[in-house]
Design a protein around this motif. Sequence first.
Motif, mmCIF file in Angstrom:
data_model
loop_
_atom_site.group_PDB
_atom_site.id
_atom_site.type_symbol
_atom_site.label_atom_id
_atom_site.label_comp_id
_atom_site.label_asym_id
_atom_site.label_seq_id
_atom_site.Cartn_x
_atom_site.Cartn_y
_atom_site.Cartn_z
ATOM 1 N N ILE A 64 0.940 -1.046 -0.045
ATOM 2 C CA ILE A 64 0.116 -0.116 0.044
ATOM 3 C C ILE A 64 0.760 1.244 0.033
ATOM 4 N N LEU A 65 1.883 1.037 0.916
ATOM 5 C CA LEU A 65 2.817 2.278 0.883
ATOM 6 C C LEU A 65 3.582 2.704 -0.343
ATOM 7 N N ILE A 66 4.075 1.441 -1.066
ATOM 8 C CA ILE A 66 4.937 1.507 -2.101
ATOM 9 C C ILE A 66 4.042 1.867 -3.207
ATOM 10 N N LEU A 67 2.882 1.358 -3.599
ATOM 11 C CA LEU A 67 2.054 1.931 -4.751
ATOM 12 C C LEU A 67 1.556 3.150 -4.590
ATOM 13 N N THR A 68 1.368 3.676 -3.433
ATOM 14 C CA THR A 68 0.950 4.983 -3.052
ATOM 15 C C THR A 68 2.132 6.095 -3.503
ATOM 16 N N CYS A 69 3.068 5.565 -3.189
ATOM 17 C CA CYS A 69 4.353 6.396 -3.592
ATOM 18 C C CYS A 69 4.529 6.394 -5.238
ATOM 19 N N PHE A 70 4.221 5.257 -5.850
ATOM 20 C CA PHE A 70 4.268 5.143 -7.132
ATOM 21 C C PHE A 70 3.323 5.902 -7.869
ATOM 22 N N LEU A 71 2.135 5.845 -7.386
ATOM 23 C CA LEU A 71 0.948 6.556 -7.811
ATOM 24 C C LEU A 71 1.219 8.281 -7.772
ATOM 25 N N ILE A 72 1.657 8.840 -6.645
ATOM 26 C CA ILE A 72 2.357 10.014 -6.931
ATOM 27 C C ILE A 72 3.154 10.291 -7.862
ATOM 28 N N ALA A 73 4.060 9.737 -7.779
ATOM 29 C CA ALA A 73 5.269 9.900 -8.899
ATOM 30 C C ALA A 73 4.663 9.880 -10.350
ATOM 31 N N PHE A 74 4.122 8.842 -10.529
ATOM 32 C CA PHE A 74 3.547 8.906 -12.015
ATOM 33 C C PHE A 74 2.639 9.735 -12.441
#
Length: 358
Positions: free
Chosen positions: A176-186
């Motif tokens: 959840i934390l990792i995907l949230t970070c990727f979502l923000i970056a993309f």
Amino acid sequence: MYLSFPLLAFLVSLALGAMLTPFLVKLCIKMDWTDAPSHRKVHTQPIPRLGGLVFLPTAACSFMLANVCTSIYRQQDPEIHLSTLVMCVSALIIYLVGLVDDIRELHANTKFIIQLVAALVFPMCNLLIGDLQGFLGIHQLPLAISYPLTVFVILLITNAMNLIDGIDGLASGLSILILTCFLIAFFYVHAFTFVLLAASVLGVLIVFFCYNVWGHVGHHKIFMGDSGSLFLGYVIAYLAIKLQMLPGEQLIHGHAPLLFSYTMVIIPTFDVIRVALTRKLNGKEMFCPDKTHIHHRIMDMGFSMRQTLVTILSLFAGFCALNYLLYTKGISMDIIVLTDILLYSSIIVATNQKLKRP
């Protein structure tokens, strides 16, 4: 307006997960698809183990619906990249391997060969780690090195997420934390397809996290199983490789994409590498299951499962903050990686001394 489409993907995934997961718990109990207690597991009662069964179908439906709605709004055909299609097919293969293993247990070599085939497809579609962006003084890599390195990283991340799934909420919480970070970056670089993908997986994952952490045995308690953890690992590996292919100036505040992707997977990959090397040095099989993962170490120190979960998630946040701070101070990636290794090693040494282990 574009914020509404990732939100749609997230909410649809959340709703589908909420509808399907209770049904799945009952089905697992009825079919006896449960995870039995053993000497290397922390639970003491059989628990349904196919929570990850809903991950891929739910994420796929949410992603397709949001993508179609986005295309209608833009008045153009749905935007599906070749790499995305490849990821979907490969993810399906990984998902089915995990599902079969959850139900009837596949031999480790069989699982590895199928995972290898799925990973080999990535470089064929130009999804490569082709530039180390100055790490160790290296920039462009020749294809002879780039191809096997990419395959190795995919297998490493995929299996690392699978192996760290040892206590309630750990694999799902980290994801959840990792995907949230990727979502923000993309989202920041306007790579909208990958924003939708991350949002589509996040919704069902949050539902699972709630059932896994706060559910009671016999009543909504469920594990994700290999079908879930391998699928999550594969999605994270895909997003990590896709992000590091971006030019450095495109990412948040000019942060190196390779450093960003590396930071996202520090906890699971450092852990699996340490465990494998320790077993090898001790004359054991590198992939023989035991209780030496970081969550086992922390629990052996007297922490409860919930405290261990919070500790490891906090450790992930700490590495993210540390690497962000060091990079903004102009520290090279070489020094940042070395600092991470020394810090992680210090934590392991401290637990060894606390437990009085060699």
